[in-house]
Design a protein around this motif. Structure first.
Motif, PDB file in Angstrom:
ATOM      1  N   ASP A  56      47.837  11.096  47.388  1.00 17.57           N
ATOM      2  CA  ASP A  56      47.694   9.881  48.205  1.00 17.57           C
ATOM      3  C   ASP A  56      48.052  10.099  49.675  1.00 17.57           C
ATOM      4  N   GLU A  57      48.649  11.219  49.981  1.00 14.10           N
ATOM      5  CA  GLU A  57      48.931  11.470  51.405  1.00 14.10           C
ATOM      6  C   GLU A  57      47.614  11.569  52.180  1.00 14.10           C
ATOM      7  N   THR A  58      46.574  12.077  51.526  1.00 13.54           N
ATOM      8  CA  THR A  58      45.263  12.172  52.188  1.00 13.54           C
ATOM      9  C   THR A  58      44.723  10.774  52.488  1.00 13.54           C
ATOM     10  N   VAL A  59      44.912   9.842  51.548  1.00 14.09           N
ATOM     11  CA  VAL A  59      44.473   8.447  51.773  1.00 14.09           C
ATOM     12  C   VAL A  59      45.206   7.889  52.996  1.00 14.09           C
ATOM     13  N   PHE A  60      46.504   8.144  53.033  1.00 11.36           N
ATOM     14  CA  PHE A  60      47.360   7.649  54.119  1.00 11.36           C
ATOM     15  C   PHE A  60      46.894   8.205  55.480  1.00 11.36           C
ATOM     16  N   ILE A  61      46.615   9.492  55.515  1.00 12.99           N
ATOM     17  CA  ILE A  61      46.189  10.114  56.779  1.00 12.99           C
ATOM     18  C   ILE A  61      44.825   9.552  57.213  1.00 12.99           C
ATOM     19  N   THR A 115      48.132  -1.445  51.194  1.00 13.70           N
ATOM     20  CA  THR A 115      49.017  -2.242  50.323  1.00 13.70           C
ATOM     21  C   THR A 115      48.730  -2.039  48.841  1.00 13.70           C
ATOM     22  N   GLU A 116      47.457  -1.844  48.502  1.00 12.02           N
ATOM     23  CA  GLU A 116      47.111  -1.697  47.073  1.00 12.02           C
ATOM     24  C   GLU A 116      46.765  -0.263  46.699  1.00 12.02           C
ATOM     25  N   GLY A 117      46.431   0.545  47.687  1.00  5.87           N
ATOM     26  CA  GLY A 117      45.784   1.827  47.380  1.00  5.87           C
ATOM     27  C   GLY A 117      46.654   3.061  47.411  1.00  5.87           C
ATOM     28  N   LEU A 118      47.973   2.875  47.426  1.00  8.48           N
ATOM     29  CA  LEU A 118      48.854   4.051  47.404  1.00  8.48           C
ATOM     30  C   LEU A 118      49.782   3.947  46.196  1.00  8.48           C
ATOM     31  N   ASP A 119      50.036   5.062  45.547  1.00 12.34           N
ATOM     32  CA  ASP A 119      51.016   5.052  44.463  1.00 12.34           C
ATOM     33  C   ASP A 119      52.413   4.862  45.075  1.00 12.34           C
ATOM     34  N   HIS A 120      53.080   3.791  44.620  1.00 10.65           N
ATOM     35  CA  HIS A 120      54.351   3.380  45.225  1.00 10.65           C
ATOM     36  C   HIS A 120      55.368   4.524  45.277  1.00 10.65           C
ATOM     37  N   ASP A 121      55.574   5.187  44.139  1.00 15.42           N
ATOM     38  CA  ASP A 121      56.634   6.210  44.095  1.00 15.42           C
ATOM     39  C   ASP A 121      56.229   7.459  44.869  1.00 15.42           C
ATOM     40  N   ASP A 122      54.940   7.810  44.755  1.00 17.45           N
ATOM     41  CA  ASP A 122      54.484   8.999  45.500  1.00 17.45           C
ATOM     42  C   ASP A 122      54.626   8.763  47.006  1.00 17.45           C
ATOM     43  N   TYR A 123      54.220   7.540  47.438  1.00 13.22           N
ATOM     44  CA  TYR A 123      54.332   7.227  48.874  1.00 13.22           C
ATOM     45  C   TYR A 123      55.764   7.405  49.342  1.00 13.22           C
ATOM     46  N   ASN A 124      56.694   6.871  48.508  1.00 16.80           N
ATOM     47  CA  ASN A 124      58.092   6.942  48.922  1.00 16.80           C
ATOM     48  C   ASN A 124      58.645   8.361  48.911  1.00 16.80           C
ATOM     49  N   LYS A 125      57.919   9.263  48.267  1.00 16.14           N
ATOM     50  CA  LYS A 125      58.340  10.669  48.352  1.00 16.14           C
ATOM     51  C   LYS A 125      57.692  11.353  49.545  1.00 16.14           C
ATOM     52  N   PHE A 126      56.332  11.224  49.665  1.00 18.99           N
ATOM     53  CA  PHE A 126      55.719  12.008  50.740  1.00 18.99           C
ATOM     54  C   PHE A 126      56.090  11.489  52.128  1.00 18.99           C
ATOM     55  N   ARG A 127      56.422  10.185  52.224  1.00 20.39           N
ATOM     56  CA  ARG A 127      56.750   9.649  53.557  1.00 20.39           C
ATOM     57  C   ARG A 127      58.004  10.320  54.135  1.00 20.39           C
ATOM     58  N   LEU A 251      53.169  -5.877  57.864  1.00 18.09           N
ATOM     59  CA  LEU A 251      54.522  -6.199  57.412  1.00 18.09           C
ATOM     60  C   LEU A 251      54.574  -6.257  55.879  1.00 18.09           C
ATOM     61  N   ASN A 252      53.516  -6.833  55.272  1.00 18.67           N
ATOM     62  CA  ASN A 252      53.492  -6.918  53.806  1.00 18.67           C
ATOM     63  C   ASN A 252      53.492  -5.534  53.170  1.00 18.67           C
ATOM     64  N   ALA A 253      52.784  -4.594  53.802  1.00 20.84           N
ATOM     65  CA  ALA A 253      52.778  -3.217  53.277  1.00 20.84           C
ATOM     66  C   ALA A 253      54.183  -2.636  53.353  1.00 20.84           C
ATOM     67  N   ALA A 254      54.839  -2.870  54.507  1.00 23.18           N
ATOM     68  CA  ALA A 254      56.202  -2.343  54.660  1.00 23.18           C
ATOM     69  C   ALA A 254      57.112  -2.953  53.586  1.00 23.18           C
ATOM     70  N   LYS A 255      56.953  -4.273  53.350  1.00 18.92           N
ATOM     71  CA  LYS A 255      57.799  -4.934  52.346  1.00 18.92           C
ATOM     72  C   LYS A 255      57.551  -4.338  50.971  1.00 18.92           C
ATOM     73  N   LYS A 256      56.260  -4.136  50.655  1.00 16.62           N
ATOM     74  CA  LYS A 256      55.922  -3.647  49.321  1.00 16.62           C
ATOM     75  C   LYS A 256      56.543  -2.265  49.063  1.00 16.62           C
ATOM     76  N   TYR A 257      56.483  -1.402  50.043  1.00 13.08           N
ATOM     77  CA  TYR A 257      56.931  -0.023  49.781  1.00 13.08           C
ATOM     78  C   TYR A 257      58.405   0.219  50.119  1.00 13.08           C
ATOM     79  N   LEU A 258      58.914  -0.567  51.072  1.00  8.87           N
ATOM     80  CA  LEU A 258      60.255  -0.216  51.559  1.00  8.87           C
ATOM     81  C   LEU A 258      61.362  -1.141  51.060  1.00  8.87           C
ATOM     82  N   GLU A 259      60.991  -2.226  50.328  1.00  6.36           N
ATOM     83  CA  GLU A 259      62.022  -3.104  49.789  1.00  6.36           C
ATOM     84  C   GLU A 259      62.161  -2.810  48.306  1.00  6.36           C
TER      85      GLU A 259
END
Ligand code: HEM
Length: 300
Positions: A56-61, A115-127, A251-259
């Motif tokens: 999912d890092e590729t999606v993010f980039i 907001t919907e297209g990243l795996d929550h746990d993977d995002y929190n690792k690769f970030r 902001l909603n994306a930040a809330k979803k992944y960072l809270e």
């Protein structure tokens, strides 16, 4: 062969002081254009370089790159609005505003890719491997702001209280709203993210702010005599889309992944993001004078 066309070509090159025959011979030898060359597809597709093994890092980039390209489209329009010399008709201005709204709409409606297209746990690792980089460091995001509104409008109420009566460009940039994301005025401590950003771009921001004085979208709008209600509506529509709707999605994306379970994780840029990113806190508006009787935050 169209003789009139040949005559026109001949006239064109003679007017340039060039021999038309050389250019016609050039046509004889040049290769036909291909899509992949014209669009630079290979270059474009070679620009994604993940730092981790997470898919999912590729999606993010790529989504960040799409946003940067969209911002480039917007800056392309805003530059033309800033360079317009005559305002006998509001038609062109209106067309440009519609384009700006359309592009912003693209950013708003596509944000679900994040907001919907990243795996929550993977995002929190690769970030974690991206710090201290942050979308905060997008220079185009700031260039667009500086071209849309006089820089003083980018100083919030607290910042305005700190300004002298006739603030210099340096003073305005010391107090600009975005420094709240990384500068602690009590301790003088500056975040790595903000420091790197200012080291790289501050001079270009100041130069742009000076060059666009009197020519921002807001100031150009004021050159239009008797602007129609429709034009005013379009101005507010764009302001609201860009500074409230899109920011809410973000902001909603930040809330979803960072809270997480009441805990607020720090963004890679290290800001107090929950407050900083909230449009209610930022109250950023490119055209505040159009909102005299209303509030940008309550609008459609
Ligand atoms: C999962 C998706 C995303 C999350 C969780 C996220 C999170 C954040 C956070 C926490 C900040 C505050 C600065 C910091 O502490 O790092 C920020 C700022 C920012 N981000 Fe994102 N972001 C995401 C996607 C994006 C995308 C796709 C863009 C497009 C370029 C972007 C552009 C920005 C900009 C321009 C700022 C500064 C906003 C301002 O100053 O008002 N972000 N982001």
């Amino acid at each position: 062969m169209d003789k009139a066309l040949l005559k026109q070509l001949e006239a064109k090159y003679l007017a340039l002081g060039e021999d038309p025959n050389i250019y016609l011979k050039g046509l004889l030898y040049s290769k036909p254009t291909n899509y992949w060359d014209y669009i630079e597809v290979d270059t474009l597709l070679s620009l994604q370089k993940p730092k981790t093994e997470f898919e999912d890092e590729t999606v993010f980039i790529i989504y960040h790159q799409i946003t940067e390209l969209t911002l480039k489209l917007m800056i392309h329009e805003v530059k033309q609005m800033s360079q317009m010399a005559t305002f006998d008709s509001e038609k062109v201005f209106l067309e440009k505003l519609k384009r700006l709204s359309r592009y912003t709409d693209m950013l708003i409606t596509s944000f679900e890719v994040m907001t919907e297209g990243l795996d929550h746990d993977d995002y929190n690792k690769f970030r974690m491997s991206l710090a201290p980089a942050s979308g905060f460091q997008s220079a185009q995001f700031r260039y667009l702001e500086l071209m849309c509104t006089p820089t003083l409008n980018l100083v919030n109420d607290d910042g305005l209280k700190r300004l002298s009566e006739k603030p210099s460009v340096d003073e305005i940039f010391e107090n600009i709203y975005w420094r709240d994301a990384g500068y602690n005025r009590e301790t003088g401590k500056i975040s790595r993210t903000l420091k790197a950003f200012e080291d790289k771009y501050l001079d270009s921001f100041k130069a742009l702010s000076t060059a666009t004085q009197g020519k921002t979208v807001w100031e150009q709008f004021q050159n239009i005599e008797h602007p129609s209600e429709n034009l005013k509506f379009r101005m507010k529509e764009f302001d609201h889309q860009y500074n409230v709707k899109w920011q809410e999605k973000h902001l909603n994306a930040a809330k979803k992944y960072l809270e997480k379970k009441g805990n607020t994780e720090t963004g890679t840029g290290g800001s107090a993001w929950k407050k900083y990113l909230n449009p209610k806190h930022q109250q950023r508006s490119f055209f505040p004078n159009l909102w005299k009787d209303e509030n940008i935050l309550d609008w459609v």
